[in-house]
Design a protein around this motif. Sequence first.
Motif, PDB file in Angstrom:
ATOM      1  N   GLN A 192       0.552   6.791   5.465  1.00  8.86           N
ATOM      2  CA  GLN A 192      -0.655   6.098   5.933  1.00  8.86           C
ATOM      3  C   GLN A 192      -1.887   6.981   5.739  1.00  8.86           C
ATOM      4  N   VAL A 193      -1.732   8.269   6.044  1.00 11.70           N
ATOM      5  CA  VAL A 193      -2.838   9.226   5.857  1.00 11.70           C
ATOM      6  C   VAL A 193      -3.219   9.294   4.381  1.00 11.70           C
ATOM      7  N   GLN A 194      -2.219   9.337   3.503  1.00  7.62           N
ATOM      8  CA  GLN A 194      -2.484   9.447   2.063  1.00  7.62           C
ATOM      9  C   GLN A 194      -3.223   8.227   1.525  1.00  7.62           C
ATOM     10  N   VAL A 195      -2.882   7.023   2.040  1.00  5.34           N
ATOM     11  CA  VAL A 195      -3.567   5.799   1.584  1.00  5.34           C
ATOM     12  C   VAL A 195      -5.054   5.877   1.916  1.00  5.34           C
ATOM     13  N   LEU A 196      -5.370   6.199   3.183  1.00  9.59           N
ATOM     14  CA  LEU A 196      -6.783   6.253   3.577  1.00  9.59           C
ATOM     15  C   LEU A 196      -7.505   7.370   2.839  1.00  9.59           C
ATOM     16  N   LEU A 197      -6.853   8.517   2.693  1.00 14.09           N
ATOM     17  CA  LEU A 197      -7.477   9.643   1.988  1.00 14.09           C
ATOM     18  C   LEU A 197      -7.811   9.256   0.552  1.00 14.09           C
ATOM     19  N   LEU A 219      -3.525   1.513   9.173  1.00 14.39           N
ATOM     20  CA  LEU A 219      -2.325   1.074   8.455  1.00 14.39           C
ATOM     21  C   LEU A 219      -1.124   1.275   9.354  1.00 14.39           C
ATOM     22  N   ARG A 220      -0.525   0.176   9.762  1.00 17.27           N
ATOM     23  CA  ARG A 220       0.691   0.290  10.566  1.00 17.27           C
ATOM     24  C   ARG A 220       1.678  -0.754  10.102  1.00 17.27           C
ATOM     25  N   PRO A 221       2.951  -0.415  10.079  1.00 17.77           N
ATOM     26  CA  PRO A 221       3.934  -1.430   9.714  1.00 17.77           C
ATOM     27  C   PRO A 221       4.060  -2.454  10.835  1.00 17.77           C
ATOM     28  N   SER A 222       4.452  -3.665  10.476  1.00 19.28           N
ATOM     29  CA  SER A 222       4.770  -4.640  11.523  1.00 19.28           C
ATOM     30  C   SER A 222       6.027  -4.146  12.216  1.00 19.28           C
ATOM     31  N   GLU A 223       6.293  -4.644  13.410  1.00 14.58           N
ATOM     32  CA  GLU A 223       7.462  -4.177  14.158  1.00 14.58           C
ATOM     33  C   GLU A 223       8.751  -4.400  13.385  1.00 14.58           C
ATOM     34  N   LYS A 224       8.841  -5.502  12.619  1.00 15.29           N
ATOM     35  CA  LYS A 224      10.082  -5.759  11.878  1.00 15.29           C
ATOM     36  C   LYS A 224      10.230  -4.828  10.682  1.00 15.29           C
ATOM     37  N   ASP A 225       9.110  -4.362  10.095  1.00 14.96           N
ATOM     38  CA  ASP A 225       9.190  -3.465   8.939  1.00 14.96           C
ATOM     39  C   ASP A 225       9.288  -2.004   9.323  1.00 14.96           C
ATOM     40  N   SER A 226       8.982  -1.685  10.569  1.00 13.81           N
ATOM     41  CA  SER A 226       8.954  -0.279  10.978  1.00 13.81           C
ATOM     42  C   SER A 226      10.334   0.345  10.907  1.00 13.81           C
ATOM     43  N   LYS A 227      10.360   1.644  10.626  1.00 10.47           N
ATOM     44  CA  LYS A 227      11.625   2.387  10.588  1.00 10.47           C
ATOM     45  C   LYS A 227      12.022   2.890  11.971  1.00 10.47           C
ATOM     46  N   ILE A 228      11.281   2.434  12.985  1.00  8.52           N
ATOM     47  CA  ILE A 228      11.559   2.850  14.355  1.00  8.52           C
ATOM     48  C   ILE A 228      12.796   2.136  14.884  1.00  8.52           C
ATOM     49  N   PRO A 229      13.690   2.814  15.586  1.00  7.59           N
ATOM     50  CA  PRO A 229      14.809   2.109  16.209  1.00  7.59           C
ATOM     51  C   PRO A 229      14.277   1.105  17.232  1.00  7.59           C
ATOM     52  N   ALA A 230      14.723  -0.141  17.126  1.00  8.17           N
ATOM     53  CA  ALA A 230      14.165  -1.199  17.975  1.00  8.17           C
ATOM     54  C   ALA A 230      14.671  -1.133  19.398  1.00  8.17           C
ATOM     55  N   ASN A 231      15.819  -0.468  19.597  1.00  9.91           N
ATOM     56  CA  ASN A 231      16.435  -0.470  20.924  1.00  9.91           C
ATOM     57  C   ASN A 231      15.773   0.558  21.827  1.00  9.91           C
ATOM     58  N   PHE A 234       0.845  -1.206   0.000  1.00  9.85           N
ATOM     59  CA  PHE A 234       0.000   0.000   0.000  1.00  9.85           C
ATOM     60  C   PHE A 234       0.880   1.256   0.000  1.00  9.85           C
ATOM     61  N   ALA A 235       1.953   1.228   0.813  1.00  6.78           N
ATOM     62  CA  ALA A 235       2.852   2.390   0.900  1.00  6.78           C
ATOM     63  C   ALA A 235       3.533   2.659  -0.439  1.00  6.78           C
ATOM     64  N   GLU A 236       3.884   1.585  -1.159  1.00  2.67           N
ATOM     65  CA  GLU A 236       4.508   1.770  -2.483  1.00  2.67           C
ATOM     66  C   GLU A 236       3.481   2.218  -3.516  1.00  2.67           C
ATOM     67  N   MET A 256     -14.815  18.405  10.342  1.00  2.00           N
ATOM     68  CA  MET A 256     -14.008  17.219  10.031  1.00  2.00           C
ATOM     69  C   MET A 256     -14.093  16.915   8.538  1.00  2.00           C
ATOM     70  N   SER A 257     -13.056  17.319   7.821  1.00  2.00           N
ATOM     71  CA  SER A 257     -12.968  17.048   6.387  1.00  2.00           C
ATOM     72  C   SER A 257     -12.503  15.613   6.174  1.00  2.00           C
ATOM     73  N   LEU A 258     -12.557  15.151   4.925  1.00  2.00           N
ATOM     74  CA  LEU A 258     -12.015  13.825   4.605  1.00  2.00           C
ATOM     75  C   LEU A 258     -10.559  13.743   5.028  1.00  2.00           C
ATOM     76  N   HIS A 259      -9.841  14.831   4.809  1.00  2.00           N
ATOM     77  CA  HIS A 259      -8.424  14.837   5.161  1.00  2.00           C
ATOM     78  C   HIS A 259      -8.222  14.719   6.673  1.00  2.00           C
ATOM     79  N   ASN A 260      -9.028  15.462   7.452  1.00  2.00           N
ATOM     80  CA  ASN A 260      -8.923  15.365   8.914  1.00  2.00           C
ATOM     81  C   ASN A 260      -9.193  13.938   9.393  1.00  2.00           C
ATOM     82  N   LEU A 261     -10.201  13.303   8.800  1.00  2.00           N
ATOM     83  CA  LEU A 261     -10.555  11.937   9.198  1.00  2.00           C
ATOM     84  C   LEU A 261      -9.442  10.958   8.811  1.00  2.00           C
ATOM     85  N   ALA A 262      -8.835  11.187   7.639  1.00  2.00           N
ATOM     86  CA  ALA A 262      -7.720  10.327   7.208  1.00  2.00           C
ATOM     87  C   ALA A 262      -6.529  10.485   8.152  1.00  2.00           C
TER      88      ALA A 262
END
Length: 778
Positions: free
Chosen positions: A749-754, A719-731, A655-657, A705-711
């Motif tokens: 994620q906002v753009q996908v829902l919008l 839409l959330r990445p799995s922990e292994k795919d996330s760009k968050i530092p794991a430590n 979805f992100a791609e 509340m516009s469509l954009h605000n709701l998105a």
Amino acid sequence: FLSPGVNLEKGLEMRKWVLSGILASEETYLSHLEALLLPMKPLKAAATTSQPVLTSQQIETIFFKVPELYEIHKEFYDGLFPRVQQWSHQQRVGDLFQKLASQLGVYRAFVDNYEVAMETAEKCCQANAQFAEISEVPLFYVSIAFFSTALLYKPVDRVTRSTLVLHDLLKHTPVSHPDHPLLQDALRISQNFLSSINEEITPRRQSMTVKKGEHRQLLKDSFMVELVEGARKLRHVFLFTDLFLCAKLKKQIGGKSQQYDCKWYIPLTDLSFQMVDESEAVPNIPLVPDEELDAMKIKISQIKNDIQREKRANKGSKVIERLKKKLSEQESLLLLMSPNMAFRVHNRNGKSYTFLISSDYERAEWRENIREQQKKCDFSLTSVELQMLTNSCVKLQTVHNIPLTINKEDDESPGLYGFLNVIVHSATGFKQSSNLYCTLEVDSFGYFVNKAKTRVYRDTTEPNWNEEFEIELEGSQTLRILCYEKCYNKMKLTKEDGESTDRIMGKGQIQLDPQALQDKDWQRTVISMNGVEVKLSVKFTSREFSLKRMPSRKQTGVFGVKIAIVTKRERSKVPYIVRQCVEEIERRGMEEVGIYRVSGVATDIQALKAAFDVNNKDVSVMMSEMDVNAIAGTLKLYFRELPEPLFTDELYPNFAEGIALSDPVAKESCMLNLLLSLPEPNLVTFLFLLDHLKRVAERESINKMSLHNLATVFGPTLLRPSEKDSKIPANPTQPITMTDSWSLEVMSQVQVLLYFLQLETIPTPDSKRQSILFSTEV
């Protein structure tokens, strides 16, 4: 041997950059001192004639130690310039800084003489009114202006600047380099001088002397957006003890120092806050669509990412400087376009002016400061003094930079990313019974936004709200709280800035310290404001921990249980909790301002969660008695606590791609195919929710509340990445701040829902159509 993190080549280049900066500012400083010394020669020459303008003693007092300051800095500049030109690993500069630091006694003598110099200059101005006809007078006036605005502070600011430079030089100088001990010594001397001098000059700081010998003092200054004939203009506003001045920073050409143009000013004796009559037309505020603001935020995050990548790759400074320029342009544009709260000032003798501000806290602060000062000021200002005052703004300003990332030091905290839970417990100190409520603001992308509001506690002097809110943080550093009296009597409302305003009873703020909030337990705090004390508790959850989805302890529950298990158990296409919450919101929440955006009371949400988890038959009765924002909060919490997000871990990267594709035909084909690849319970539930959100957005004129605000609200939940795919530092032991890759992820994620919200219809194959039709009738 290098001090930790010092790379030899990079350190050499960094030191050269630092020294080039000090050379440029030394040039400016020397030009200021030259301008100051300009009137000294004609005054000295006149002192030996039969008609002296000033006596030799007066000249000596007024210009005391200025020539020496000039010589010290000229020698420093002349010594440093050729060494920087011939820069190498062997080049030394420590001796120059050490010598400069050893001459700080001249500054000390200058500061000690300052009061006498000012008194002498003022007496000379008053006693020699005939100067108005003498050609040297403008020069003399300029010198007095410089004395009062620059000379006391410029030298001290030079020491402050040198101290910062010494810090930077030491950071990039190998410990084994001969400069290292000399720079350390210079830093020690400078710091000792500053600590002794600051105690003495603080009361005199930010002053500009007027003819009567009184001090015109700068009380507050800030960058603000002015609305001029429908266009937004960035201004720098200055509140002095007797006037409010609006200035524009001139464009800098070449290496010239900053200069201001005065756009207008209002004496405080003539300033009022415009009361808008019902019949009077209020200027329309040109609102910028949320989509445009979000596009700016995406660009900002992308450029920050690019800068970090270039730094890691050790690319040339030209590429980074070009990116920083683009970043500055985008951030300036966002700060110009985002505020939309009117702050109007009116000159009793004529015109009104409108500023746009993003925070009620700041608007209240300006009004308070102005009203307080109006009680004790009188006013006089000639055109010459106005020019001098405008020129002095460059030296007096306390806010030197627009609040951009570009102006932050590399080691400055980028703020917190994650969720802040705030419990507003109670307040004491009110003098009489009122209807009271609080709002919470946090900063994001350089400006403040309102994030939560308590219920109104009626007719009390000691409100006990005990309401908990969950606030999403995006690079936030400060939490603000405002306490209001709700005014139900429309006749008593103060019509300021064209809107009905409840009265602010108090306001306060706390810094969000990453180190203090690292501990995930609740922390209690008391905020004092105008005699009122508000008790709060705060708890922070960083992004990496908020990603961890906890399964329900009871598999019979619905929270934290896979959606396929729940729908199979219930024999339904859409989970009962989703249908119930949507039904209740459509019954009485469609016109609620900020529905889904405004936080619900956390204790109510937890009560509903518990009721749904045990399949309480009375849950519909409970819902009918609760604030509708708690029901909206329960629905959001359900989706957030799913063990796998609605759009699934597996399909999230696709979805992100897909949303990043630039060809609209390819994008539509990709996004629809991906959507129809979702498991049936996920797809049917999403389409059911999608229809509901579209109906909410149809009432945008009322609920805001516009469509954009709701998105923006639902995108990161569905839409959330799995922990292994996330760009968050794991430590989790790292500081709880985030890189801008996370901001980009959230915006994606906002753009996908919008995208799906903006599609009029979603074509589906016949095999799925029956399920979808059935689900929307549930």
